[in-house]
Each structure stands twice: as structure tokens, then as C-alpha cells.
Motif scaffolding. Structure first.
Motif, PDB file in Angstrom:
ATOM      1  N   TRP A  35       0.857  -1.181   0.000  1.00  0.00           N
ATOM      2  CA  TRP A  35       0.000   0.000   0.000  1.00  0.00           C
ATOM      3  C   TRP A  35       0.900   1.240   0.000  1.00  0.00           C
ATOM      4  O   TRP A  35       1.883   1.292   0.743  1.00  0.00           O
ATOM      5  CB  TRP A  35      -0.903   0.037   1.219  1.00  0.00           C
ATOM      6  CG  TRP A  35      -2.069  -0.904   1.177  1.00  0.00           C
ATOM      7  CD1 TRP A  35      -2.119  -2.163   1.703  1.00  0.00           C
ATOM      8  CD2 TRP A  35      -3.342  -0.672   0.565  1.00  0.00           C
ATOM      9  NE1 TRP A  35      -3.356  -2.724   1.462  1.00  0.00           N
ATOM     10  CE2 TRP A  35      -4.124  -1.829   0.767  1.00  0.00           C
ATOM     11  CE3 TRP A  35      -3.905   0.397  -0.132  1.00  0.00           C
ATOM     12  CZ2 TRP A  35      -5.437  -1.937   0.299  1.00  0.00           C
ATOM     13  CZ3 TRP A  35      -5.206   0.280  -0.593  1.00  0.00           C
ATOM     14  CH2 TRP A  35      -5.956  -0.872  -0.377  1.00  0.00           C
ATOM     15  N   VAL A  47       3.412   2.874   2.504  1.00  0.00           N
ATOM     16  CA  VAL A  47       2.629   2.748   3.721  1.00  0.00           C
ATOM     17  C   VAL A  47       2.901   1.401   4.394  1.00  0.00           C
ATOM     18  O   VAL A  47       3.200   1.342   5.587  1.00  0.00           O
ATOM     19  CB  VAL A  47       1.116   2.868   3.423  1.00  0.00           C
ATOM     20  CG1 VAL A  47       0.292   2.556   4.680  1.00  0.00           C
ATOM     21  CG2 VAL A  47       0.785   4.249   2.894  1.00  0.00           C
ATOM     22  N   GLY A  48       2.777   0.316   3.638  1.00  0.00           N
ATOM     23  CA  GLY A  48       2.991  -0.998   4.224  1.00  0.00           C
ATOM     24  C   GLY A  48       3.042  -2.073   3.162  1.00  0.00           C
ATOM     25  O   GLY A  48       2.690  -1.842   2.002  1.00  0.00           O
ATOM     26  N   THR A  57       4.749  -8.674   7.637  1.00  0.00           N
ATOM     27  CA  THR A  57       4.342  -7.340   7.209  1.00  0.00           C
ATOM     28  C   THR A  57       5.395  -6.326   7.632  1.00  0.00           C
ATOM     29  O   THR A  57       6.212  -6.581   8.531  1.00  0.00           O
ATOM     30  CB  THR A  57       2.988  -6.932   7.828  1.00  0.00           C
ATOM     31  OG1 THR A  57       3.087  -7.046   9.259  1.00  0.00           O
ATOM     32  CG2 THR A  57       1.856  -7.809   7.336  1.00  0.00           C
ATOM     33  N   ASP A  58       5.354  -5.182   6.992  1.00  0.00           N
ATOM     34  CA  ASP A  58       6.236  -4.084   7.358  1.00  0.00           C
ATOM     35  C   ASP A  58       5.495  -2.787   7.095  1.00  0.00           C
ATOM     36  O   ASP A  58       4.655  -2.729   6.191  1.00  0.00           O
ATOM     37  CB  ASP A  58       7.529  -4.140   6.549  1.00  0.00           C
ATOM     38  CG  ASP A  58       8.578  -3.187   7.095  1.00  0.00           C
ATOM     39  OD1 ASP A  58       9.494  -2.817   6.338  1.00  0.00           O
ATOM     40  OD2 ASP A  58       8.493  -2.789   8.277  1.00  0.00           O
ATOM     41  N   TYR A  59       5.807  -1.764   7.884  1.00  0.00           N
ATOM     42  CA  TYR A  59       5.062  -0.511   7.794  1.00  0.00           C
ATOM     43  C   TYR A  59       5.996   0.685   7.846  1.00  0.00           C
ATOM     44  O   TYR A  59       7.085   0.631   8.424  1.00  0.00           O
ATOM     45  CB  TYR A  59       4.076  -0.404   8.962  1.00  0.00           C
ATOM     46  CG  TYR A  59       3.066  -1.530   9.014  1.00  0.00           C
ATOM     47  CD1 TYR A  59       3.319  -2.672   9.760  1.00  0.00           C
ATOM     48  CD2 TYR A  59       1.883  -1.458   8.287  1.00  0.00           C
ATOM     49  CE1 TYR A  59       2.406  -3.718   9.795  1.00  0.00           C
ATOM     50  CE2 TYR A  59       0.963  -2.486   8.318  1.00  0.00           C
ATOM     51  CZ  TYR A  59       1.230  -3.618   9.077  1.00  0.00           C
ATOM     52  OH  TYR A  59       0.329  -4.647   9.110  1.00  0.00           O
ATOM     53  N   VAL A  63       2.859   5.145  10.259  1.00  0.00           N
ATOM     54  CA  VAL A  63       1.597   4.431  10.449  1.00  0.00           C
ATOM     55  C   VAL A  63       1.749   3.222  11.363  1.00  0.00           C
ATOM     56  O   VAL A  63       0.748   2.579  11.707  1.00  0.00           O
ATOM     57  CB  VAL A  63       0.992   3.984   9.105  1.00  0.00           C
ATOM     58  CG1 VAL A  63       0.874   5.163   8.156  1.00  0.00           C
ATOM     59  CG2 VAL A  63       1.807   2.864   8.468  1.00  0.00           C
ATOM     60  N   LYS A  64       2.950   2.914  11.744  1.00  0.00           N
ATOM     61  CA  LYS A  64       3.204   1.735  12.567  1.00  0.00           C
ATOM     62  C   LYS A  64       2.422   1.828  13.872  1.00  0.00           C
ATOM     63  O   LYS A  64       2.427   2.863  14.543  1.00  0.00           O
ATOM     64  CB  LYS A  64       4.705   1.622  12.833  1.00  0.00           C
ATOM     65  CG  LYS A  64       5.169   0.237  13.203  1.00  0.00           C
ATOM     66  CD  LYS A  64       6.703   0.163  13.177  1.00  0.00           C
ATOM     67  CE  LYS A  64       7.238   0.241  11.769  1.00  0.00           C
ATOM     68  NZ  LYS A  64       8.709   0.078  11.713  1.00  0.00           N
ATOM     69  N   PHE A  67      -1.922   1.173  11.607  1.00  0.00           N
ATOM     70  CA  PHE A  67      -2.389   0.514  10.386  1.00  0.00           C
ATOM     71  C   PHE A  67      -1.985  -0.960  10.404  1.00  0.00           C
ATOM     72  O   PHE A  67      -0.919  -1.308  10.903  1.00  0.00           O
ATOM     73  CB  PHE A  67      -1.791   1.169   9.144  1.00  0.00           C
ATOM     74  CG  PHE A  67      -2.291   2.555   8.839  1.00  0.00           C
ATOM     75  CD1 PHE A  67      -3.043   3.274   9.748  1.00  0.00           C
ATOM     76  CD2 PHE A  67      -1.998   3.137   7.615  1.00  0.00           C
ATOM     77  CE1 PHE A  67      -3.490   4.556   9.459  1.00  0.00           C
ATOM     78  CE2 PHE A  67      -2.440   4.411   7.304  1.00  0.00           C
ATOM     79  CZ  PHE A  67      -3.179   5.129   8.231  1.00  0.00           C
ATOM     80  N   THR A  68      -2.851  -1.779   9.826  1.00  0.00           N
ATOM     81  CA  THR A  68      -2.581  -3.209   9.724  1.00  0.00           C
ATOM     82  C   THR A  68      -2.958  -3.708   8.333  1.00  0.00           C
ATOM     83  O   THR A  68      -4.074  -3.447   7.855  1.00  0.00           O
ATOM     84  CB  THR A  68      -3.374  -4.004  10.763  1.00  0.00           C
ATOM     85  OG1 THR A  68      -3.067  -3.525  12.078  1.00  0.00           O
ATOM     86  CG2 THR A  68      -3.032  -5.491  10.694  1.00  0.00           C
ATOM     87  N   ILE A  69      -2.028  -4.408   7.709  1.00  0.00           N
ATOM     88  CA  ILE A  69      -2.294  -5.019   6.406  1.00  0.00           C
ATOM     89  C   ILE A  69      -2.576  -6.500   6.609  1.00  0.00           C
ATOM     90  O   ILE A  69      -1.891  -7.185   7.382  1.00  0.00           O
ATOM     91  CB  ILE A  69      -1.088  -4.858   5.469  1.00  0.00           C
ATOM     92  CG1 ILE A  69      -0.845  -3.392   5.159  1.00  0.00           C
ATOM     93  CG2 ILE A  69      -1.340  -5.600   4.159  1.00  0.00           C
ATOM     94  CD1 ILE A  69       0.381  -3.168   4.284  1.00  0.00           C
ATOM     95  N   LEU A  80      -6.281  -2.928   4.144  1.00  0.00           N
ATOM     96  CA  LEU A  80      -5.519  -1.991   4.960  1.00  0.00           C
ATOM     97  C   LEU A  80      -6.467  -1.455   6.029  1.00  0.00           C
ATOM     98  O   LEU A  80      -7.348  -0.643   5.726  1.00  0.00           O
ATOM     99  CB  LEU A  80      -4.951  -0.843   4.121  1.00  0.00           C
ATOM    100  CG  LEU A  80      -4.137   0.187   4.903  1.00  0.00           C
ATOM    101  CD1 LEU A  80      -2.870  -0.455   5.465  1.00  0.00           C
ATOM    102  CD2 LEU A  80      -3.771   1.373   4.018  1.00  0.00           C
TER     103      LEU A  80
END
Length: 123
Positions: A35, A47-48, A57-59, A63-64, A67-69, A80
Motif C-alpha cells: 500500500w 505505507v505498508g 508485514t512491514d510498515y 503508520v506503525k 495501520f494493519t495489512i 488496509l
């Protein structure tokens, strides 16, 4: 692969919002999904990202923790989840697919892009 992002809208600061990105055309599980977002007058930024299986996952630091992917390979969709939204999160959000072996944070590492969905966060 064709990507269709959706779920954007106008929300207030502190509200949650979930974006979706539906993929079609090729085997979705073969792609790392990312994203990105682009605010008015700014460069598109990472974003991630989520790996093929969703195990990693990585951000972006910005947003860490908020936000969650996630992804559902059976539905060919990546999500997202955005919590505690801030006015500075206002941007056009893009999903992207990468055929590379490792998850990337740079735009050139992604082969396919969705059309973007607008998120506006009011204060």
C-alpha cells in the motif's frame, strides 16, 4: 494483474477505516502486496507491505501501530485497516503488486498498481 482499490471516504480524526484491494487476472498469492499513498502536492510514499502468505508485514514509521495489512488469498483481496486516523493521513491510497522475491518499500519494486481510493480525515 488488475487491482481495484475501494473503501476510501471522509472520516473524522480518530476514526477507523478499512480499505480493500481486489485483484484479478493472475494468481494473487504469487504477489507481494503493498500500500502506498499520495497526499496533495507530495510524492507517493510507502505505507505498508505484506508477503505472499501474509506471514510477514512491514510498515512506514508514520503508520506503525495504527495501520494493519492483511490478505485473503482465497478472495484475492488485500486489506488496509487504518485506526486512529489523523488529518495527515489524508491522501489517495494505492495498492500495488510485486513479483519480486522480497518485500519492497520503493515504487519501482512494484509491477502493478490500482487506481487509488481517496481517504480524507477531518480534524
Amino acid at each position: 494483474v488488475q487491482l481495484q482499490a475501494s473503501g476510501g471516504g471522509l472520516v473524522q480524526a480518530g476514526d477507523p477505516l478499512r480499505l480493500s484491494c481486489a485483484a484479478s487476472g493472475r494468481t494473487f498469492s504469487n504477489y507481494i502486496m503493498g500500500w502506498f499513498r499520495q497526499a496533495p502536492g507530495k510524492e507517493r510514499e510507502f505505507v505498508g507491505v505484506i508477503t505472499w502468505s501474509g506471514s510477514s508485514t512491514d510498515y512506514a514509521d508514520s503508520v506503525k501501530g495504527r495501520f494493519t495489512i492483511s490478505r485473503d488469498n482465497a478472495k484475492n483481496t488485500v486489506y488496509l485497516q487504518m485506526n486512529s486516523l489523523k488529518p495527515e493521513d489524508t491522501a489517495l491510497y494505492y495498492c500495488a503488486a510485486s513479483s519480486r522475491l522480497l518485500p519492497g518499500v520503493r515504487r519501482y519494486e512494484y509491477d502493478y498498481w490500482g487506481q487509488g481510493t481517496l481517504v480524507t480525515v477531518s480534524s
